[in-house]
Design a protein around this motif. Structure first.
Motif, PDB file in Angstrom:
ATOM      1  N   ALA A  33       2.106 -15.021  -3.777  1.00 43.10           N
ATOM      2  CA  ALA A  33       2.555 -14.643  -5.120  1.00 43.10           C
ATOM      3  C   ALA A  33       1.387 -14.556  -6.099  1.00 43.10           C
ATOM      4  CB  ALA A  33       3.595 -15.647  -5.627  1.00 43.10           C
ATOM      5  N   VAL A  34       0.478 -15.531  -6.057  1.00 41.05           N
ATOM      6  CA  VAL A  34      -0.622 -15.529  -7.031  1.00 41.05           C
ATOM      7  C   VAL A  34      -1.704 -14.516  -6.660  1.00 41.05           C
ATOM      8  CG1 VAL A  34      -0.219 -17.938  -7.684  1.00 41.05           C
ATOM      9  CG2 VAL A  34      -1.905 -17.419  -5.906  1.00 41.05           C
ATOM     10  N   SER A  35      -1.734 -14.092  -5.407  1.00 37.54           N
ATOM     11  CA  SER A  35      -2.767 -13.131  -4.981  1.00 37.54           C
ATOM     12  C   SER A  35      -2.238 -11.702  -4.936  1.00 37.54           C
ATOM     13  CB  SER A  35      -3.324 -13.519  -3.605  1.00 37.54           C
ATOM     14  OG  SER A  35      -2.330 -13.469  -2.603  1.00 37.54           O
ATOM     15  N   SER A  36      -1.068 -11.480  -5.532  1.00 45.70           N
ATOM     16  CA  SER A  36      -0.472 -10.145  -5.565  1.00 45.70           C
ATOM     17  C   SER A  36      -0.476  -9.598  -6.984  1.00 45.70           C
ATOM     18  CB  SER A  36       0.973 -10.183  -5.043  1.00 45.70           C
ATOM     19  OG  SER A  36       1.016 -10.557  -3.685  1.00 45.70           O
ATOM     20  N   SER A  37      -0.614  -8.284  -7.090  1.00 43.97           N
ATOM     21  CA  SER A  37      -0.517  -7.617  -8.387  1.00 43.97           C
ATOM     22  C   SER A  37       0.013  -6.213  -8.186  1.00 43.97           C
ATOM     23  CB  SER A  37      -1.879  -7.576  -9.085  1.00 43.97           C
ATOM     24  OG  SER A  37      -2.824  -6.845  -8.315  1.00 43.97           O
ATOM     25  N   CYS A  38       0.766  -5.738  -9.172  1.00 46.31           N
ATOM     26  CA  CYS A  38       1.371  -4.412  -9.087  1.00 46.31           C
ATOM     27  C   CYS A  38       1.288  -3.716 -10.442  1.00 46.31           C
ATOM     28  CB  CYS A  38       2.848  -4.514  -8.675  1.00 46.31           C
ATOM     29  SG  CYS A  38       3.135  -5.373  -7.119  1.00 46.31           S
ATOM     30  N   LYS A  39       1.208  -2.380 -10.403  1.00 49.20           N
ATOM     31  CA  LYS A  39       1.159  -1.598 -11.632  1.00 49.20           C
ATOM     32  C   LYS A  39       1.761  -0.227 -11.365  1.00 49.20           C
ATOM     33  CE  LYS A  39      -1.963   0.021 -15.265  1.00 49.20           C
ATOM     34  NZ  LYS A  39      -3.373   0.044 -15.748  1.00 49.20           N
ATOM     35  N   LEU A  40       2.655   0.181 -12.247  1.00 48.26           N
ATOM     36  CA  LEU A  40       3.297   1.484 -12.131  1.00 48.26           C
ATOM     37  C   LEU A  40       2.635   2.463 -13.095  1.00 48.26           C
ATOM     38  CD1 LEU A  40       5.710   3.007 -10.778  1.00 48.26           C
ATOM     39  CD2 LEU A  40       7.043   2.418 -12.819  1.00 48.26           C
ATOM     40  N   SER A  41       2.076   3.546 -12.523  1.00 42.42           N
ATOM     41  CA  SER A  41       1.455   4.595 -13.328  1.00 42.42           C
ATOM     42  C   SER A  41       2.214   5.889 -13.074  1.00 42.42           C
ATOM     43  CB  SER A  41      -0.021   4.769 -12.942  1.00 42.42           C
ATOM     44  OG  SER A  41      -0.742   3.575 -13.172  1.00 42.42           O
ATOM     45  N   GLY A  42       3.022   6.284 -14.029  1.00 39.36           N
ATOM     46  CA  GLY A  42       3.888   7.438 -13.792  1.00 39.36           C
ATOM     47  C   GLY A  42       4.897   7.106 -12.719  1.00 39.36           C
ATOM     48  N   ASN A  43       4.884   7.891 -11.644  1.00 39.08           N
ATOM     49  CA  ASN A  43       5.775   7.607 -10.514  1.00 39.08           C
ATOM     50  C   ASN A  43       5.066   6.880  -9.377  1.00 39.08           C
ATOM     51  OD1 ASN A  43       8.013   8.850 -11.688  1.00 39.08           O
ATOM     52  ND2 ASN A  43       7.415  10.872 -10.928  1.00 39.08           N
ATOM     53  N   PHE A  44       3.820   6.499  -9.606  1.00 30.91           N
ATOM     54  CA  PHE A  44       3.040   5.875  -8.536  1.00 30.91           C
ATOM     55  C   PHE A  44       2.909   4.370  -8.757  1.00 30.91           C
ATOM     56  CE2 PHE A  44       1.703  10.300  -8.685  1.00 30.91           C
ATOM     57  CZ  PHE A  44       1.818  10.661  -7.343  1.00 30.91           C
ATOM     58  N   LEU A  45       3.273   3.613  -7.715  1.00 33.06           N
ATOM     59  CA  LEU A  45       3.180   2.157  -7.765  1.00 33.06           C
ATOM     60  C   LEU A  45       1.995   1.705  -6.923  1.00 33.06           C
ATOM     61  CD1 LEU A  45       4.409  -0.598  -8.606  1.00 33.06           C
ATOM     62  CD2 LEU A  45       5.716  -0.540  -6.460  1.00 33.06           C
ATOM     63  N   ASN A  46       1.030   1.065  -7.556  1.00 37.34           N
ATOM     64  CA  ASN A  46      -0.116   0.489  -6.851  1.00 37.34           C
ATOM     65  C   ASN A  46       0.141  -1.002  -6.641  1.00 37.34           C
ATOM     66  OD1 ASN A  46      -1.601   2.930  -6.838  1.00 37.34           O
ATOM     67  ND2 ASN A  46      -2.281   2.554  -8.939  1.00 37.34           N
ATOM     68  N   SER A  47       0.081  -1.421  -5.395  1.00 36.50           N
ATOM     69  CA  SER A  47       0.363  -2.818  -5.063  1.00 36.50           C
ATOM     70  C   SER A  47      -0.804  -3.426  -4.308  1.00 36.50           C
ATOM     71  CB  SER A  47       1.624  -2.917  -4.189  1.00 36.50           C
ATOM     72  OG  SER A  47       2.719  -2.277  -4.801  1.00 36.50           O
ATOM     73  N   LYS A  48      -1.201  -4.619  -4.707  1.00 33.86           N
ATOM     74  CA  LYS A  48      -2.266  -5.368  -4.035  1.00 33.86           C
ATOM     75  C   LYS A  48      -1.729  -6.728  -3.624  1.00 33.86           C
ATOM     76  CE  LYS A  48      -6.491  -7.968  -4.979  1.00 33.86           C
ATOM     77  NZ  LYS A  48      -5.851  -9.253  -4.615  1.00 33.86           N
ATOM     78  N   SER A  49      -2.063  -7.149  -2.423  1.00 28.50           N
ATOM     79  CA  SER A  49      -1.714  -8.487  -1.955  1.00 28.50           C
ATOM     80  C   SER A  49      -2.837  -8.976  -1.062  1.00 28.50           C
ATOM     81  CB  SER A  49      -0.398  -8.464  -1.174  1.00 28.50           C
ATOM     82  OG  SER A  49      -0.083  -9.767  -0.704  1.00 28.50           O
ATOM     83  N   GLY A  50      -3.693  -9.839  -1.602  1.00 31.27           N
ATOM     84  CA  GLY A  50      -4.829 -10.304  -0.835  1.00 31.27           C
ATOM     85  C   GLY A  50      -5.764  -9.165  -0.485  1.00 31.27           C
ATOM     86  N   PHE A  51      -5.995  -8.956   0.815  1.00 36.84           N
ATOM     87  CA  PHE A  51      -6.844  -7.858   1.287  1.00 36.84           C
ATOM     88  C   PHE A  51      -6.135  -6.507   1.222  1.00 36.84           C
ATOM     89  CE2 PHE A  51      -8.742 -11.164   4.329  1.00 36.84           C
ATOM     90  CZ  PHE A  51      -9.788 -11.459   3.468  1.00 36.84           C
ATOM     91  N   CYS A  52      -4.823  -6.528   1.101  1.00 39.42           N
ATOM     92  CA  CYS A  52      -4.022  -5.316   1.272  1.00 39.42           C
ATOM     93  C   CYS A  52      -3.859  -4.536  -0.038  1.00 39.42           C
ATOM     94  CB  CYS A  52      -2.640  -5.667   1.814  1.00 39.42           C
ATOM     95  SG  CYS A  52      -2.655  -6.433   3.441  1.00 39.42           S
ATOM     96  N   PHE A  53      -3.883  -3.229   0.099  1.00 38.40           N
ATOM     97  CA  PHE A  53      -3.615  -2.344  -1.042  1.00 38.40           C
ATOM     98  C   PHE A  53      -2.688  -1.233  -0.567  1.00 38.40           C
ATOM     99  CE2 PHE A  53      -4.386   1.550  -3.433  1.00 38.40           C
ATOM    100  CZ  PHE A  53      -4.177   1.103  -4.725  1.00 38.40           C
ATOM    101  N   LYS A  54      -1.696  -0.924  -1.394  1.00 32.90           N
ATOM    102  CA  LYS A  54      -0.725   0.101  -1.029  1.00 32.90           C
ATOM    103  C   LYS A  54      -0.416   0.969  -2.237  1.00 32.90           C
ATOM    104  CE  LYS A  54       3.486  -1.334  -0.258  1.00 32.90           C
ATOM    105  NZ  LYS A  54       4.643  -1.945   0.429  1.00 32.90           N
TER     106      LYS A  54
END
Length: 484
Positions: free
Chosen positions: A289-310
């Motif tokens: 939970a503390v190592s995750s972050s998300c941001k919505l830009s328009g219709n695109f959702l950028n998600s980070k969790s530790g090493f992972c990015f989506k």
């Protein structure tokens, strides 16, 4: 007053009164500069604690008190006995636990009667107790779940058949007799077990309906719905499967944003209630939970969790489509998250903090620690920055992206292998024992020792993973030295 260790557990909300110290340990671990981020992540996480269809916590609880009672004075025994009864009663102060208990008792009755009849076992108290211990394996097999059996479960199933044959006197030397095999066929053949299978499935349906109609399950769904998270509906099936899971499991964590707050990361952290909660795995999910972050830009959702990015696209119908998936890095991310979580949990243990009946248990991700732990320790600071900071590529850039990808791929393959063939680290223990190295044992040295004839395909595969890791670590050292 004599303490048994469970005094401070809140069975309904394990984090009650303990959020502050959890935050303190996270800030102490990651650094004061991330204080605001850690506080924000925790404050914007919905913690869901669910009772599950498991008796694991009760077994641990009874074993814990049994050990204490054996080593206590008469005065202490009176207190411990009353506390054991109080907490055991509290354990079943849950409709989900009651439904599971009734299911287990129903299965024991139906399956035991069937096995006694078909195998021709004398129904003595001793024999019935022996059969009772075999019922869970038999029920799992006969209800069609054998497709998910690993080597350990197949070993348990074969042991069960041998025990049943032994109870009927159908063992000749070390082999099951012909008539014994015929009896075994009568309890395992699909065509001959239709009625018993139907009865067991009916019991499971009753249990399932009772659990999924429980008010705590409904509350969890409504609380998640109220967050209005993009993709949050995907958690509903997970919660159902989680509540119905009878085996030892950790939990789950999900982070996203809502349409009305597109830049604010919110999370859902799902764990067992204190009755079956593994403390270290609660911290595993909190660290996600503390190592995750998300941001919505328009219709695109950028998600980070530790090493992972989506990167995902949010469609007009509410569905999400992943454009840049993170599947390649799931294993290395989970392994590393477990490594970090154990360190954070250690800080909480030092302060005497306890959340649930189960304390520290290593997750399956730790199965690859013997070959990756030294690397993780050596690069700890870059790893911490990759997780808690904005740059998920911090470690990859430090050791070389190609090397990081190779390590991620190997972690995926080795974890998959270990979960199938070395779930209890028996291979590792066998390697240690047969190497003859004693206190001087080093898995990397042994992997290259040509004087040892293992005569075991799985050990050879395990040691090949070790050599492959060693090759990658050499490339990492070369890259780091060159960059310096």
């Amino acid at each position: 007053m004599y303490k048994h260790g469970y005094e401070e557990i809140n069975f309904n909300n394990p984090l009650m009164g303990k959020i502050g110290i959890v935050k303190d340990c996270l800030i102490d671990f990651y650094g004061e500069k991330y204080k605001d981020r850690i506080n924000s992540r925790i404050d914007n996480t919905l913690f869901v604690f669910l009772d599950r269809a498991s008796d694991e916590g009760l077994e641990v609880l009874q074993g814990h008190f049994g050990e204490l009672l054996e080593n206590s004075s008469i005065a202490e025994q009176e207190y411990l006995t009353s506390e054991k009864e109080r907490i055991s009663k509290e354990y079943y102060n849950s409709s989900i636990k009651i439904a599971q208990k009734e299911y287990v008792e129903g299965c024991e009755k139906v399956a035991s009667d069937f096995l006694v009849d078909k195998m021709g076992i004398e129904p003595t108290e001793k024999n019935l107790e022996a059969i009772k211990n075999l019922v869970p394996t038999y029920v799992e097999y006969i209800t069609g779940k054998q497709s998910s059996f690993n080597d350990v479960k197949w070993s348990n199933f074969k042991f069960m058949l041998t025990m049943l044959a032994n109870l009927t006197g159908e063992i000749d030397g070390n082999k099951i007799t012909v008539s014994g095999k015929e009896k075994i066929n009568s309890i395992s053949d699909d065509k001959l077990t239709i009625d018993i299978k139907k009865k067991l499935i009916e019991l499971d349906d009753i249990r399932r309906n009772a659990i999924l109609s429980d008010e705590s399950f409904d509350k969890a769904i409504k609380d998640i719905e109220n967050l209005n998270l993009i993709g949050g509906e995907n958690l509903y099936d997970f919660i159902a499967d989680f509540a119905l899971n009878t085996e030892s499991v950790g939990g789950g964590q999900f982070s996203s944003v809502s349409l009305d707050e597109p830049n604010k990361t919110k999370g859902v952290c799902i764990n067992s209630s204190a009755r079956d909660l593994i403390d270290s795995q609660l911290i595993h999910e909190i660290n996600h939970a503390v190592s995750s972050s998300c941001k919505l830009s328009g219709n695109f959702l950028n998600s980070k969790s530790g090493f992972c990015f989506k990167k995902s696209i949010h469609l007009s119908n509410g569905k999400m489509v992943d454009l840049v998936p993170w599947s390649r890095y799931i294993a290395i991310n989970e392994v590393t998250n477990e490594f970090l979580a154990q360190k954070i949990h250690g800080k909480l243990e030092e302060r005497g903090v306890k959340f649930g009946v189960l304390g520290r248990e290593k997750a399956n991700y730790s199965l690859v620690f013997p070959v990756l732990e030294n690397f993780l320790e050596e690069h700890l600071e870059d790893i911490k920055e990759s997780f808690i900071g904005d740059d998920h590529m911090r470690l990859a850039n430090s050791i070389g992206e190609e090397n990081f990808n190779a390590l991620a791929d190997l972690a995926t393959s080795m974890l998959d292998f270990c979960e199938k063939f070395d779930n209890n680290q028996r291979l590792l223990e066998k390697i240690k024992a047969e190497s003859g190295k004693g206190e001087n044992f080093d898995i990397f040295d042994v992997a290259y020792d040509g004087n040892i004839n293992w005569n075991n395909e799985n050990i050879e595969k395990y040691l090949q993973f070790v050599r492959d890791v060693d090759d990658i670590l050499f490339e990492i050292d070369e890259y780091v030295d060159y960059e310096r």
